[in-house]
Scaffold this motif. Structure first.
Motif, PDB file in Angstrom:
ATOM      1  N   VAL A   1       0.823  -1.214   0.000  1.00 53.59           N
ATOM      2  CA  VAL A   1       0.000   0.000   0.000  1.00 53.59           C
ATOM      3  C   VAL A   1       0.855   1.262   0.000  1.00 53.59           C
ATOM      4  CG1 VAL A   1      -1.711   1.321   1.295  1.00 53.59           C
ATOM      5  CG2 VAL A   1      -1.912  -1.170   1.160  1.00 53.59           C
ATOM      6  N   THR A   2       1.890   1.285   0.841  1.00 53.56           N
ATOM      7  CA  THR A   2       2.747   2.471   0.908  1.00 53.56           C
ATOM      8  C   THR A   2       3.446   2.716  -0.423  1.00 53.56           C
ATOM      9  OG1 THR A   2       3.154   2.074   3.264  1.00 53.56           O
ATOM     10  CG2 THR A   2       4.656   3.580   2.125  1.00 53.56           C
ATOM     11  N   TYR A   3       3.998   1.661  -0.996  1.00 54.39           N
ATOM     12  CA  TYR A   3       4.660   1.783  -2.289  1.00 54.39           C
ATOM     13  C   TYR A   3       3.662   2.166  -3.376  1.00 54.39           C
ATOM     14  CZ  TYR A   3       8.687  -0.613  -0.198  1.00 54.39           C
ATOM     15  OH  TYR A   3       9.760  -0.958   0.585  1.00 54.39           O
ATOM     16  N   PHE A   4       2.448   1.607  -3.286  1.00 54.03           N
ATOM     17  CA  PHE A   4       1.414   1.892  -4.279  1.00 54.03           C
ATOM     18  C   PHE A   4       1.096   3.384  -4.293  1.00 54.03           C
ATOM     19  CE2 PHE A   4      -2.942   2.527  -5.608  1.00 54.03           C
ATOM     20  CZ  PHE A   4      -3.065   1.712  -6.726  1.00 54.03           C
ATOM     21  N   LEU A   5       0.895   3.957  -3.134  1.00 47.18           N
ATOM     22  CA  LEU A   5       0.550   5.379  -3.048  1.00 47.18           C
ATOM     23  C   LEU A   5       1.705   6.255  -3.528  1.00 47.18           C
ATOM     24  CD1 LEU A   5      -1.327   5.436   0.389  1.00 47.18           C
ATOM     25  CD2 LEU A   5      -2.328   5.501  -1.909  1.00 47.18           C
ATOM     26  N   ALA A   6       2.920   5.903  -3.125  1.00 53.62           N
ATOM     27  CA  ALA A   6       4.081   6.677  -3.556  1.00 53.62           C
ATOM     28  C   ALA A   6       4.270   6.575  -5.060  1.00 53.62           C
ATOM     29  CB  ALA A   6       5.331   6.190  -2.826  1.00 53.62           C
ATOM     30  N   ALA A   7       4.061   5.384  -5.596  1.00 52.64           N
ATOM     31  CA  ALA A   7       4.230   5.168  -7.037  1.00 52.64           C
ATOM     32  C   ALA A   7       3.190   5.944  -7.833  1.00 52.64           C
ATOM     33  CB  ALA A   7       4.134   3.680  -7.352  1.00 52.64           C
ATOM     34  N   MET A   8       1.935   5.902  -7.405  1.00 52.72           N
ATOM     35  CA  MET A   8       0.887   6.641  -8.104  1.00 52.72           C
ATOM     36  C   MET A   8       1.130   8.147  -7.985  1.00 52.72           C
ATOM     37  SD  MET A   8      -1.044   4.487  -9.611  1.00 52.72           S
ATOM     38  CE  MET A   8      -2.460   5.478 -10.064  1.00 52.72           C
ATOM     39  N   GLY A   9       1.656   8.570  -6.839  1.00 53.82           N
ATOM     40  CA  GLY A   9       1.977   9.991  -6.683  1.00 53.82           C
ATOM     41  C   GLY A   9       3.068  10.437  -7.638  1.00 53.82           C
ATOM     42  N   ALA A  10       4.081   9.587  -7.826  1.00 54.13           N
ATOM     43  CA  ALA A  10       5.164   9.913  -8.761  1.00 54.13           C
ATOM     44  C   ALA A  10       4.634   9.997 -10.185  1.00 54.13           C
ATOM     45  CB  ALA A  10       6.269   8.865  -8.667  1.00 54.13           C
ATOM     46  N   GLY A  11       3.778   9.042 -10.547  1.00 48.82           N
ATOM     47  CA  GLY A  11       3.206   9.066 -11.892  1.00 48.82           C
ATOM     48  C   GLY A  11       2.333  10.280 -12.123  1.00 48.82           C
ATOM     49  N   LEU A  12       1.528  10.639 -11.109  1.00 48.20           N
ATOM     50  CA  LEU A  12       0.671  11.812 -11.240  1.00 48.20           C
ATOM     51  C   LEU A  12       1.487  13.097 -11.310  1.00 48.20           C
ATOM     52  CD1 LEU A  12      -2.236  10.871  -8.802  1.00 48.20           C
ATOM     53  CD2 LEU A  12      -2.365  11.116 -11.295  1.00 48.20           C
ATOM     54  N   ALA A  13       2.631  13.127 -10.646  1.00 47.94           N
ATOM     55  CA  ALA A  13       3.498  14.300 -10.717  1.00 47.94           C
ATOM     56  C   ALA A  13       4.014  14.503 -12.146  1.00 47.94           C
ATOM     57  CB  ALA A  13       4.664  14.157  -9.747  1.00 47.94           C
ATOM     58  N   VAL A  14       4.410  13.402 -12.784  1.00 52.29           N
ATOM     59  CA  VAL A  14       4.891  13.473 -14.164  1.00 52.29           C
ATOM     60  C   VAL A  14       3.772  13.924 -15.098  1.00 52.29           C
ATOM     61  CG1 VAL A  14       5.750  12.134 -16.115  1.00 52.29           C
ATOM     62  CG2 VAL A  14       6.698  11.750 -13.835  1.00 52.29           C
ATOM     63  N   LEU A  15       2.622  13.264 -14.997  1.00 52.97           N
ATOM     64  CA  LEU A  15       1.511  13.591 -15.893  1.00 52.97           C
ATOM     65  C   LEU A  15       0.915  14.955 -15.555  1.00 52.97           C
ATOM     66  CD1 LEU A  15      -0.091  12.563 -18.263  1.00 52.97           C
ATOM     67  CD2 LEU A  15      -1.625  11.390 -16.678  1.00 52.97           C
ATOM     68  N   GLY A  16       0.939  15.307 -14.269  1.00 55.45           N
ATOM     69  CA  GLY A  16       0.416  16.609 -13.861  1.00 55.45           C
ATOM     70  C   GLY A  16       1.198  17.752 -14.476  1.00 55.45           C
ATOM     71  N   ASN A  17       2.505  17.574 -14.625  1.00 51.32           N
ATOM     72  CA  ASN A  17       3.329  18.607 -15.251  1.00 51.32           C
ATOM     73  C   ASN A  17       2.925  18.794 -16.716  1.00 51.32           C
ATOM     74  OD1 ASN A  17       5.603  20.465 -15.277  1.00 51.32           O
ATOM     75  ND2 ASN A  17       6.628  18.956 -16.560  1.00 51.32           N
ATOM     76  N   ALA A  18       2.681  17.688 -17.403  1.00 48.32           N
ATOM     77  CA  ALA A  18       2.233  17.773 -18.798  1.00 48.32           C
ATOM     78  C   ALA A  18       0.846  18.401 -18.882  1.00 48.32           C
ATOM     79  CB  ALA A  18       2.228  16.383 -19.426  1.00 48.32           C
ATOM     80  N   ALA A  19      -0.031  18.024 -17.958  1.00 46.41           N
ATOM     81  CA  ALA A  19      -1.387  18.573 -17.950  1.00 46.41           C
ATOM     82  C   ALA A  19      -1.364  20.077 -17.702  1.00 46.41           C
ATOM     83  CB  ALA A  19      -2.221  17.878 -16.875  1.00 46.41           C
ATOM     84  N   ALA A  20      -0.503  20.512 -16.782  1.00 46.20           N
ATOM     85  CA  ALA A  20      -0.400  21.947 -16.494  1.00 46.20           C
ATOM     86  C   ALA A  20       0.086  22.715 -17.713  1.00 46.20           C
ATOM     87  CB  ALA A  20       0.551  22.170 -15.318  1.00 46.20           C
ATOM     88  N   SER A  21       1.001  22.107 -18.474  1.00 43.30           N
ATOM     89  CA  SER A  21       1.500  22.750 -19.690  1.00 43.30           C
ATOM     90  C   SER A  21       0.373  22.968 -20.696  1.00 43.30           C
ATOM     91  CB  SER A  21       2.608  21.896 -20.315  1.00 43.30           C
ATOM     92  OG  SER A  21       3.076  22.458 -21.518  1.00 43.30           O
ATOM     93  N   VAL A  22      -0.523  21.983 -20.810  1.00 44.87           N
ATOM     94  CA  VAL A  22      -1.645  22.097 -21.756  1.00 44.87           C
ATOM     95  C   VAL A  22      -2.694  23.073 -21.233  1.00 44.87           C
ATOM     96  CG1 VAL A  22      -3.547  20.845 -22.848  1.00 44.87           C
ATOM     97  CG2 VAL A  22      -1.282  19.791 -22.690  1.00 44.87           C
ATOM     98  N   LEU A  23      -3.044  22.966 -19.962  1.00 46.21           N
ATOM     99  CA  LEU A  23      -4.118  23.772 -19.394  1.00 46.21           C
ATOM    100  C   LEU A  23      -3.755  25.249 -19.270  1.00 46.21           C
ATOM    101  CD1 LEU A  23      -5.390  21.317 -16.632  1.00 46.21           C
ATOM    102  CD2 LEU A  23      -6.425  21.796 -18.854  1.00 46.21           C
ATOM    103  N   SER A  24      -2.464  25.556 -19.327  1.00 49.55           N
ATOM    104  CA  SER A  24      -2.042  26.958 -19.232  1.00 49.55           C
ATOM    105  C   SER A  24      -2.127  27.683 -20.571  1.00 49.55           C
ATOM    106  CB  SER A  24      -0.613  27.036 -18.689  1.00 49.55           C
ATOM    107  OG  SER A  24       0.297  26.425 -19.593  1.00 49.55           O
TER     108      SER A  24
END
Length: 238
Positions: free
Chosen positions: A25-48
């Protein structure tokens, strides 16, 4: 809409990959957070963007961002466990790397090239190299992070030295060096490749990257001095 689809795609695929791998569970949450950080940066680039538009090439780049996010999610448990991430990262990373040629070709084919699309592409390239660098730490050593962090260090330097934000002319050698970085890291992550070959490939990647960024910094600084000199001369004449 495209950003929402990309987010949903990562949440589904990333969760499935981690569940299959049996991540705690701990690794799962950390892993999903890392993935969302990567994709979130791309999403912010588009949404801006103003106006908020995406092209066919952007959609391919967002697919690449999803693949990189999945790589990031896989890498986190491997880093905590001190082991290599295995074949899945190599496969997903290679797919993200190969699609880099596709989004550029699509942008040229449909005449939808833009500075915003270029920024999204560069950010996704940088994220791929950073994630692969993190994945290679248990194999090559912590120094490999210098490869993945170099672009971010250059961007951060631009906050203190605005001259470094100026646009550089397109050069084939810079593109070749940029493309070599993920190739070298993917080679290092491929199971069965001798350690001497992987280390030599990544060392060469780091040296080439240092030389490339060093040349760019010198070129930008020289261009700034020339522009400042002309500007000062104009002021004196006026």
């Amino acid at each position: 809409m495209d950003v929402a689809v990309a987010m949903a795609g990562f949440l589904v695929s990333g969760s499935w990959i981690l569940n299959v791998a049996g991540a705690e569970v701990t690794y799962f949450l950390a892993a999903m957070g890392a993935g969302l950080a990567v994709l979130g940066n791309a999403a912010a680039s588009v949404l801006s963007r103003k106006p908020l538009l995406t092209t066919a090439a952007d959609r391919i780049t967002l697919i690449r961002a999803v693949l990189v996010s999945c790589c990031a999610a896989i890498v986190i448990p491997a880093l905590f466990g001190g082991t290599g991430p295995g074949v899945p990262v190599v496969v997903l990373g290679a797919a993200a790397f190969l699609l880099d040629a596709v989004d550029g070709a699509v942008a040229r084919r449909f005449a939808c090239e833009s500075p915003a699309g270029g920024r999204l592409d560069v950010q996704t390239d940088a994220a791929l190299v950073l994630v692969l660098s993190c994945a290679a730490v248990p194999i090559v050593g912590p120094w490999v992070l210098a490869v993945g962090l170099m672009w971010y260090a250059f961007v951060a330097a631009g906050w203190f030295r605005p001259e470094l934000k100026r646009t550089l002319p397109v050069k084939r050698l810079r593109k070749v060096i940029g493309a070599y970085q993920p190739c070298a890291l993917l080679l290092a992550l491929t199971p069965g490749v001798p350690g001497g070959i992987t280390t030599a490939a990544v060392v060469l990647a780091l040296v080439a990257l240092l030389a490339s960024f060093g040349r760019d910094v010198v070129e930008l600084e020289q261009g700034h001095r020339k522009w400042t000199g002309r500007h000062s001369g104009t002021e004196l004449v006026n």
